[in-house]
Write a protein that holds these residues in place. Structure first.
Motif, PDB file in Angstrom:
ATOM      1  N   TRP A  30      31.443  32.345  41.756  1.00 43.43           N
ATOM      2  CA  TRP A  30      30.910  33.488  42.304  1.00 43.43           C
ATOM      3  C   TRP A  30      31.988  34.476  42.072  1.00 43.43           C
ATOM      4  O   TRP A  30      32.782  34.712  42.879  1.00 43.43           O
ATOM      5  CB  TRP A  30      30.323  33.781  43.654  1.00 43.43           C
ATOM      6  CG  TRP A  30      29.309  33.018  44.018  1.00 43.43           C
ATOM      7  CD1 TRP A  30      28.116  32.640  43.548  1.00 43.43           C
ATOM      8  CD2 TRP A  30      29.143  32.104  45.321  1.00 43.43           C
ATOM      9  NE1 TRP A  30      27.196  31.904  44.115  1.00 43.43           N
ATOM     10  CE2 TRP A  30      27.932  31.590  45.505  1.00 43.43           C
ATOM     11  CE3 TRP A  30      29.789  32.251  46.465  1.00 43.43           C
ATOM     12  CZ2 TRP A  30      27.544  31.018  46.512  1.00 43.43           C
ATOM     13  CZ3 TRP A  30      29.347  31.747  47.532  1.00 43.43           C
ATOM     14  CH2 TRP A  30      28.145  31.033  47.534  1.00 43.43           C
ATOM     15  N   PRO A  31      32.500  34.954  40.768  1.00 40.36           N
ATOM     16  CA  PRO A  31      33.407  35.838  40.534  1.00 40.36           C
ATOM     17  C   PRO A  31      33.090  37.180  41.272  1.00 40.36           C
ATOM     18  O   PRO A  31      32.156  37.778  41.381  1.00 40.36           O
ATOM     19  CB  PRO A  31      33.451  36.210  38.992  1.00 40.36           C
ATOM     20  CG  PRO A  31      32.424  35.017  38.413  1.00 40.36           C
ATOM     21  CD  PRO A  31      31.606  34.871  39.452  1.00 40.36           C
ATOM     22  N   GLY A  32      34.349  37.491  41.642  1.00 42.86           N
ATOM     23  CA  GLY A  32      34.351  38.677  42.651  1.00 42.86           C
ATOM     24  C   GLY A  32      35.847  39.202  43.194  1.00 42.86           C
ATOM     25  O   GLY A  32      36.950  38.396  43.113  1.00 42.86           O
ATOM     26  N   GLU A  33      35.679  40.030  44.210  1.00 42.53           N
ATOM     27  CA  GLU A  33      37.092  40.261  44.806  1.00 42.53           C
ATOM     28  C   GLU A  33      36.962  39.957  46.384  1.00 42.53           C
ATOM     29  O   GLU A  33      35.891  40.389  46.994  1.00 42.53           O
ATOM     30  CB  GLU A  33      37.425  41.814  44.725  1.00 42.53           C
ATOM     31  CG  GLU A  33      37.895  42.088  43.281  1.00 42.53           C
ATOM     32  CD  GLU A  33      38.410  43.695  43.133  1.00 42.53           C
ATOM     33  OE1 GLU A  33      38.858  44.049  44.049  1.00 42.53           O
ATOM     34  OE2 GLU A  33      38.147  44.436  42.033  1.00 42.53           O
ATOM     35  N   TYR A  34      37.704  39.004  46.866  1.00 42.60           N
ATOM     36  CA  TYR A  34      37.545  38.517  48.149  1.00 42.60           C
ATOM     37  C   TYR A  34      38.957  38.840  48.904  1.00 42.60           C
ATOM     38  O   TYR A  34      40.156  38.694  48.290  1.00 42.60           O
ATOM     39  CB  TYR A  34      37.205  37.272  48.212  1.00 42.60           C
ATOM     40  CG  TYR A  34      36.084  36.874  47.260  1.00 42.60           C
ATOM     41  CD1 TYR A  34      34.682  36.822  48.097  1.00 42.60           C
ATOM     42  CD2 TYR A  34      36.015  36.296  46.000  1.00 42.60           C
ATOM     43  CE1 TYR A  34      33.432  36.864  47.437  1.00 42.60           C
ATOM     44  CE2 TYR A  34      34.814  36.056  45.235  1.00 42.60           C
ATOM     45  CZ  TYR A  34      33.506  36.241  45.999  1.00 42.60           C
ATOM     46  OH  TYR A  34      32.479  36.017  45.334  1.00 42.60           O
ATOM     47  N   HIS A  35      39.013  39.221  50.116  1.00 44.27           N
ATOM     48  CA  HIS A  35      40.232  39.422  50.986  1.00 44.27           C
ATOM     49  C   HIS A  35      40.450  38.008  51.710  1.00 44.27           C
ATOM     50  O   HIS A  35      39.731  37.571  52.134  1.00 44.27           O
ATOM     51  CB  HIS A  35      39.575  40.444  52.012  1.00 44.27           C
ATOM     52  CG  HIS A  35      40.657  40.883  52.823  1.00 44.27           C
ATOM     53  ND1 HIS A  35      41.171  40.450  53.850  1.00 44.27           N
ATOM     54  CD2 HIS A  35      41.315  42.337  52.786  1.00 44.27           C
ATOM     55  CE1 HIS A  35      42.212  41.008  54.433  1.00 44.27           C
ATOM     56  NE2 HIS A  35      42.160  42.124  53.854  1.00 44.27           N
ATOM     57  N   GLU A  36      42.027  38.026  51.274  1.00 50.80           N
ATOM     58  CA  GLU A  36      42.281  36.533  51.765  1.00 50.80           C
ATOM     59  C   GLU A  36      42.438  36.516  53.139  1.00 50.80           C
ATOM     60  O   GLU A  36      41.994  35.317  53.655  1.00 50.80           O
ATOM     61  CB  GLU A  36      43.883  36.458  51.231  1.00 50.80           C
ATOM     62  CG  GLU A  36      43.985  36.129  49.763  1.00 50.80           C
ATOM     63  CD  GLU A  36      45.285  35.676  49.100  1.00 50.80           C
ATOM     64  OE1 GLU A  36      45.952  35.123  50.218  1.00 50.80           O
ATOM     65  OE2 GLU A  36      45.612  35.828  48.272  1.00 50.80           O
ATOM     66  N   GLN A  37      42.847  37.318  53.916  1.00 54.18           N
ATOM     67  CA  GLN A  37      42.776  37.232  55.458  1.00 54.18           C
ATOM     68  C   GLN A  37      41.549  36.909  55.981  1.00 54.18           C
ATOM     69  O   GLN A  37      41.155  35.973  56.757  1.00 54.18           O
ATOM     70  CB  GLN A  37      43.546  38.385  56.299  1.00 54.18           C
ATOM     71  CG  GLN A  37      43.343  38.254  57.781  1.00 54.18           C
ATOM     72  CD  GLN A  37      44.340  37.070  58.123  1.00 54.18           C
ATOM     73  OE1 GLN A  37      45.497  36.707  57.504  1.00 54.18           O
ATOM     74  NE2 GLN A  37      43.981  36.331  59.233  1.00 54.18           N
TER      75      GLN A  37
END
Length: 134
Positions: A30-37
């Motif tokens: 699921w390509p996308g931008e995800y927040h690491e924390q």
């Protein structure tokens, strides 16, 4: 060339899933931008069963459960280049074995047959109301 299934190692209830390796797997599916924390916090709240090809995370199923009444698969992920090798099937079998409860799954359209082949039956209708991810 992808190694055979004998090189795949499965880890049940993996509390030490590396966030960057998990996000690499997520982005492969699921390509996308995800927040690491936020991802780290989410992983700490689920039972994580992982599949590894040496140091590469190639599959993961996550179980969210209260331990008594309810358990659900939040997602099952297998890298596209590793699909068709029964990794997802093995992860789901391990999920059922390690879950303290019955499991409920909201299948994505077109993926229902995968769960039916594993012995899951159609149950309650699922609904969603989406929030924008942070």
């Amino acid at each position: 060339m992808i190694p055979d299934n004998e090189s795949i190692i499965y880890i049940a209830d993996n509390h030490e899933v590396c966030v960057s390796k998990f996000l690499s797997l997520v982005n492969a599916v699921w390509p996308g931008e995800y927040h690491e924390q936020f991802t780290k916090e989410a992983l700490q709240k689920t039972i994580n069963i992982t599949a590894w090809d040496h140091e590469k995370l190639v599959g993961c199923v996550r179980i969210l459960t209260d331990g008594y009444f309810f358990g659900t698969i939040t997602e099952i992920l297998v890298r596209p280049d590793y699909q068709g090798r029964k990794i997802g099937k093995h992860l789901m079998e391990m999920a059922f074995k390690h879950s303290p409860t019955s499991l409920f799954i909201g299948a994505q359209p077109g993926k229902e047959h995968f769960f039916e082949k594993l012995g899951y039956t159609k149950s309650i209708q699922s609904f969603q109301k989406k929030k924008q991810r942070k």
